[in-house]
Enzyme design. Structure first.
Site, PDB file in Angstrom:
ATOM      1  N   ALA A 189       0.848  -1.204   0.000  1.00  0.00           N
ATOM      2  CA  ALA A 189       0.000   0.000   0.000  1.00  0.00           C
ATOM      3  C   ALA A 189       0.877   1.245   0.000  1.00  0.00           C
ATOM      4  O   ALA A 189       0.696   2.159   0.803  1.00  0.00           O
ATOM      5  CB  ALA A 189      -0.920  -0.007   1.220  1.00  0.00           C
ATOM      6  N   ILE A 192       2.683   3.870  -5.288  1.00  0.00           N
ATOM      7  CA  ILE A 192       2.451   3.261  -6.601  1.00  0.00           C
ATOM      8  C   ILE A 192       1.294   2.257  -6.533  1.00  0.00           C
ATOM      9  O   ILE A 192       0.402   2.250  -7.386  1.00  0.00           O
ATOM     10  CB  ILE A 192       3.760   2.614  -7.123  1.00  0.00           C
ATOM     11  N   VAL A 245       2.440 -10.994   2.237  1.00  0.00           N
ATOM     12  CA  VAL A 245       2.302 -12.044   1.220  1.00  0.00           C
ATOM     13  C   VAL A 245       3.499 -12.980   1.300  1.00  0.00           C
ATOM     14  O   VAL A 245       4.651 -12.545   1.348  1.00  0.00           O
ATOM     15  CB  VAL A 245       2.213 -11.403  -0.186  1.00  0.00           C
ATOM     16  N   VAL A 277       5.977  -3.239  -4.302  1.00  0.00           N
ATOM     17  CA  VAL A 277       6.656  -3.275  -2.997  1.00  0.00           C
ATOM     18  C   VAL A 277       7.889  -2.362  -2.944  1.00  0.00           C
ATOM     19  O   VAL A 277       8.731  -2.515  -2.066  1.00  0.00           O
ATOM     20  CB  VAL A 277       7.064  -4.713  -2.609  1.00  0.00           C
ATOM     21  N   HIS A 451     -11.148  34.899  -4.068  1.00  0.00           N
ATOM     22  CA  HIS A 451     -12.373  34.213  -3.640  1.00  0.00           C
ATOM     23  C   HIS A 451     -13.292  34.035  -4.838  1.00  0.00           C
ATOM     24  O   HIS A 451     -13.425  34.965  -5.629  1.00  0.00           O
ATOM     25  CB  HIS A 451     -13.091  35.045  -2.572  1.00  0.00           C
TER      26      HIS A 451
HETATM   27  P1  FAD Z   1      14.814   6.973 -14.211  1.00  0.00           P
HETATM   28  O1  FAD Z   1      13.627   7.741 -14.600  1.00  0.00           O
HETATM   29  O2  FAD Z   1      14.631   5.585 -13.723  1.00  0.00           O
HETATM   30  O3  FAD Z   1      15.763   6.969 -15.483  1.00  0.00           O
HETATM   31  C1  FAD Z   1      16.988   6.304 -15.520  1.00  0.00           C
HETATM   32  C2  FAD Z   1      17.362   6.043 -16.959  1.00  0.00           C
HETATM   33  O4  FAD Z   1      18.696   5.545 -16.995  1.00  0.00           O
HETATM   34  C3  FAD Z   1      16.493   4.997 -17.650  1.00  0.00           C
HETATM   35  O5  FAD Z   1      16.026   5.507 -18.864  1.00  0.00           O
HETATM   36  C4  FAD Z   1      17.439   3.808 -17.864  1.00  0.00           C
HETATM   37  O6  FAD Z   1      17.162   3.083 -19.052  1.00  0.00           O
HETATM   38  C5  FAD Z   1      18.783   4.509 -17.969  1.00  0.00           C
HETATM   39  N1  FAD Z   1      19.929   3.665 -17.594  1.00  0.00           N
HETATM   40  C6  FAD Z   1      20.060   2.882 -16.496  1.00  0.00           C
HETATM   41  N2  FAD Z   1      21.294   2.305 -16.478  1.00  0.00           N
HETATM   42  C7  FAD Z   1      21.938   2.753 -17.590  1.00  0.00           C
HETATM   43  C8  FAD Z   1      23.248   2.543 -18.120  1.00  0.00           C
HETATM   44  N3  FAD Z   1      24.140   1.798 -17.490  1.00  0.00           N
HETATM   45  N4  FAD Z   1      23.541   3.145 -19.283  1.00  0.00           N
HETATM   46  C9  FAD Z   1      22.652   3.931 -19.935  1.00  0.00           C
HETATM   47  N5  FAD Z   1      21.419   4.172 -19.478  1.00  0.00           N
HETATM   48  C10 FAD Z   1      21.078   3.608 -18.312  1.00  0.00           C
HETATM   49  N6  FAD Z   1       7.621  10.437  -9.294  1.00  0.00           N
HETATM   50  C11 FAD Z   1       7.048  11.647  -9.148  1.00  0.00           C
HETATM   51  O7  FAD Z   1       7.735  12.599  -8.800  1.00  0.00           O
HETATM   52  N7  FAD Z   1       5.714  11.820  -9.373  1.00  0.00           N
HETATM   53  C12 FAD Z   1       4.910  10.810  -9.752  1.00  0.00           C
HETATM   54  O8  FAD Z   1       3.713  10.997  -9.953  1.00  0.00           O
HETATM   55  C13 FAD Z   1       5.482   9.523  -9.929  1.00  0.00           C
HETATM   56  N8  FAD Z   1       4.729   8.487 -10.331  1.00  0.00           N
HETATM   57  C14 FAD Z   1       5.314   7.272 -10.551  1.00  0.00           C
HETATM   58  C15 FAD Z   1       4.528   6.225 -10.989  1.00  0.00           C
HETATM   59  C16 FAD Z   1       5.081   4.980 -11.237  1.00  0.00           C
HETATM   60  C17 FAD Z   1       4.215   3.853 -11.725  1.00  0.00           C
HETATM   61  C18 FAD Z   1       6.494   4.804 -11.053  1.00  0.00           C
HETATM   62  C19 FAD Z   1       7.130   3.485 -11.347  1.00  0.00           C
HETATM   63  C20 FAD Z   1       7.285   5.849 -10.612  1.00  0.00           C
HETATM   64  C21 FAD Z   1       6.709   7.093 -10.352  1.00  0.00           C
HETATM   65  N9  FAD Z   1       7.466   8.173  -9.889  1.00  0.00           N
HETATM   66  C22 FAD Z   1       6.871   9.389  -9.693  1.00  0.00           C
HETATM   67  C23 FAD Z   1       8.912   8.044  -9.633  1.00  0.00           C
HETATM   68  C24 FAD Z   1       9.708   8.624 -10.804  1.00  0.00           C
HETATM   69  O9  FAD Z   1       9.353   7.951 -11.982  1.00  0.00           O
HETATM   70  C25 FAD Z   1      11.195   8.477 -10.514  1.00  0.00           C
HETATM   71  O10 FAD Z   1      11.485   9.116  -9.286  1.00  0.00           O
HETATM   72  C26 FAD Z   1      12.031   9.116 -11.615  1.00  0.00           C
HETATM   73  O11 FAD Z   1      11.753   8.549 -12.873  1.00  0.00           O
HETATM   74  C27 FAD Z   1      13.511   8.960 -11.296  1.00  0.00           C
HETATM   75  O12 FAD Z   1      14.244   9.622 -12.261  1.00  0.00           O
HETATM   76  P2  FAD Z   1      15.741   9.227 -12.597  1.00  0.00           P
HETATM   77  O13 FAD Z   1      16.140  10.110 -13.744  1.00  0.00           O
HETATM   78  O14 FAD Z   1      16.555   9.223 -11.396  1.00  0.00           O
HETATM   79  O15 FAD Z   1      15.679   7.708 -13.101  1.00  0.00           O
HETATM   80  P1  AMP Z   2       6.676   1.868  -1.330  1.00  0.00           P
HETATM   81  O1  AMP Z   2       8.095   1.497  -1.011  1.00  0.00           O
HETATM   82  O2  AMP Z   2       6.227   3.172  -0.771  1.00  0.00           O
HETATM   83  O3  AMP Z   2       6.360   1.733  -2.789  1.00  0.00           O
HETATM   84  O4  AMP Z   2       5.749   0.795  -0.598  1.00  0.00           O
HETATM   85  C1  AMP Z   2       5.876  -0.589  -0.752  1.00  0.00           C
HETATM   86  C2  AMP Z   2       5.087  -1.264   0.341  1.00  0.00           C
HETATM   87  O5  AMP Z   2       5.072  -2.683   0.121  1.00  0.00           O
HETATM   88  C3  AMP Z   2       5.672  -1.064   1.739  1.00  0.00           C
HETATM   89  O6  AMP Z   2       4.723  -0.403   2.529  1.00  0.00           O
HETATM   90  C4  AMP Z   2       5.957  -2.474   2.228  1.00  0.00           C
HETATM   91  O7  AMP Z   2       5.621  -2.640   3.606  1.00  0.00           O
HETATM   92  C5  AMP Z   2       5.034  -3.338   1.368  1.00  0.00           C
HETATM   93  N1  AMP Z   2       5.486  -4.750   1.229  1.00  0.00           N
HETATM   94  C6  AMP Z   2       6.733  -5.198   0.935  1.00  0.00           C
HETATM   95  N2  AMP Z   2       6.768  -6.575   0.879  1.00  0.00           N
HETATM   96  C7  AMP Z   2       5.499  -7.002   1.136  1.00  0.00           C
HETATM   97  C8  AMP Z   2       4.857  -8.303   1.218  1.00  0.00           C
HETATM   98  N3  AMP Z   2       5.529  -9.436   1.006  1.00  0.00           N
HETATM   99  N4  AMP Z   2       3.528  -8.340   1.504  1.00  0.00           N
HETATM  100  C9  AMP Z   2       2.820  -7.200   1.702  1.00  0.00           C
HETATM  101  N5  AMP Z   2       3.365  -5.961   1.639  1.00  0.00           N
HETATM  102  C10 AMP Z   2       4.677  -5.840   1.358  1.00  0.00           C
END
Ligand code: FAD
Ligand code: AMP
Length: 479
Positions: A189, A192, A245, A277, A451
């Protein structure tokens, strides 16, 4: 063309691409290395955020919100809709188009700013050299005066729930269901899990969320978290706390999820299961043994508050380093590092990074929670204002939730702002600005708000810190 750059950025997510563009704007010869390619061999820029994170999840949250509103919330306005239908493939297609436009936009920004985009997997060698292996296996080595590591994070997999095509998916898989699952399980929970669970619940799935911890949303102020839990439950999300789980079994097209709660061993049958998770930093194969860059005890690249690694001229930013895994946190670090390479003194204010959960109601916060302040022994005053007191919220039929402002008892400086309600993701920005400028609650209370707006609720909560609220009854009555 010479293989020598002022800056090489590895990773083109919101940390890496923003940093690369800022470096180029500052006159630095910059390249950005990105390994991700499409099935057709085309390089994909934008990282997790643009491709499988922030943007696609918000696209689906918006579509599913509109459906939910049409189904449940329009009749009060006198609007009735017969024969409401949801075309899931169309919703997914819209999401994919948004992603395509945005990622293509980064390629254009790179071109316009003079950033060289290099396709391939980057590896940091000793002596500020970067080895890049492209998707055909060809290897090239580049020299740089500075290297910025921005390789991001990936979804954590857990042994009891191995990803299984069509059944058990991570957040990326949950963005691409081609129909609404009848019964959907979510492990975790966290932000994501709640956002993606909400998308499919709004479209009609019976959603059960299994969370191992007994505290719901422990990163959120608990007054807000409690209200959130109440609202999610009202919407039909079945959130089970203290439910860990420990196994899954797929039989006859159904997933049997085994978990342990306070009453013992339990089972849940679902059609699809999302594993949400958490995420872990991507560092595998990134650092040559003699690169000199170290990881911290949790596997993140070790950096100081200026994102400097243990090697001068090598920086790391975004999800691959400590701190909240948020796109805007990484982008700000990217700008700080670019400007510091160019000789400026830019810093990131880590005390003022907002967090948002885009569920309905939205949750947004900045600064410290009551729980953190209590643990630190800080004395504080609290002001709140419910959206039910706002005329604009009533007009919009969005009266759920509240704004809560916490200010230092001695100085009145705002220490934290916590919002649950419609539009919280936008409202929080005014609190961030106030805190960035060191505002007191009184300053915010003396500021004029238009407002009728939802923002007036922030104003009223600020007034309430000193017991001066006009539209709600003050707990503390003061002159
Ligand atoms: P990333 O976005 O992960 O980018 C890293 C890049 O590096 C990737 O393109 C990867 O292919 C590349 N890479 C990795 N290793 C190598 C290598 N060795 N050589 C070349 N390229 C490489 N954050 C928010 O702030 N707001 C949100 O609403 C939000 N919603 C989310 C929803 C979901 C479902 C998920 C999964 C994440 C969400 N996040 C959100 C988190 C957010 O996406 C991340 O915090 C953010 O993308 C991190 O940015 P970054 O540039 O550090 O890494
Ligand atoms: P976040 O790191 O905010 O995306 O949250 C992930 C959540 O998954 C945390 O609150 C964890 O406690 C939960 N979590 C991790 N492993 C398990 C598991 N095996 N069963 C249920 N919840 C889990």
């Amino acid at each position: 063309m010479s293989n020598k750059y002022d800056v090489i950025v590895i990773g083109s997510g919101p940390a890496g691409y923003v940093s690369a563009i800022r470096c180029a704007q500052l006159g630095l010869k910059t390249a950005c290395v990105e390994k991700w390619v499409s099935d057709k061999g085309k390089q994909i820029l934008g990282g997790t955020c643009l491709n499988v994170g922030c943007i696609p999840s918000k696209a689906l949250l918006e579509s599913s919100h509109k459906y939910e509103e049409a189904k449940h919330d329009l009749d009060i306005h006198g609007i009735s809709l017969d024969d409401l239908k949801m075309d899931v493939p169309r919703m997914i297609e819209r999401k994919d188009t948004i992603v395509k436009n945005l990622t293509g936009g980064i390629a254009s920004l790179f071109k316009a700013n003079g950033v060289t985009s290099i396709q391939g997997t980057g590896k940091l060698l000793a002596g500020k050299k970067v080895e890049v292996t492209d998707d055909k296996g060809d290897v090239a080595v580049y020299d740089a005066d500075n290297v910025i590591l921005a390789t991001g994070s990936k979804a954590i997999e857990i042994p009891p729930a191995p990803l299984t095509e069509g059944f058990i998916v991570d957040s990326t898989g949950a963005l691409d269901f081609n129909e609404v699952p009848k019964r959907l399980g979510v492990i975790g929970a966290g932000v994501i899990g709640l956002e993606l669970g909400s998308v499919w619940a709004r479209l009609g799935a019976e959603v059960t969320v299994l969370e191992a911890q007994d505290t719901f949303l422990s990163i959120v102020d608990q007054q807000i978290a409690k209200e959130a839990l109440r609202q999610y439950k009202k919407q039909g999300l079945d959130i089970k706390l203290k439910a860990r789980v420990n196994g899954t079994d797929i039989k006859r097209g159904l997933i049997n999820v085994s978990y342990e709660d306070s009453k013992g061993a339990q089972e849940l049958k679902v059609d699809k299961l999302i594993v949400g998770v958490g995420r872990s930093p991507v560092t595998e194969g990134l650092l040559a043994a003699d690169s000199g860059v170290n990881l911290d005890e949790r596997g993140f690249i070790f950096v100081d508050d200026k994102c400097r690694t243990d090697v001068p001229g090598i920086f790391a930013i975004g999800d691959v380093v400590r701190g909240p895994m948020l796109a805007h946190k990484g982008s700000e670090e990217g700008i700080m590092v670019a400007e510091r390479i160019a000789g400026q003194k830019t810093q990131v204010n880590y005390d003022c990074i907002p967090g948002v959960i885009y569920t309905n109601p939205e949750i947004a916060w900045v600064g410290q929670t009551e729980e953190q302040l209590k643990a630190d022994g800080v004395e504080y005053n609290v002001g709140t204002c419910p959206f039910a007191a706002s005329g604009r919220a009533m007009a919009a039929n969005n009266t759920v939730g509240l704004v809560k402002i916490i200010a230092d008892a001695k100085t009145d400086r705002i220490l934290g702002v916590h919002i649950i309600g419609a539009g919280a993701s936008e409202l929080i920005a005014q609190a961030v600005v106030a805190m960035e400028f060191g505002s007191s609650a009184e300053d915010l209370g003396l500021t004029v708000f238009a407002h009728p707006t939802l923002s007036e609720t922030v104003h009223e909560a600020a007034l309430s810190v000193a017991g001066h609220a006009i539209h709600t009854v003050n707990k503390k009555k003061r002159k």
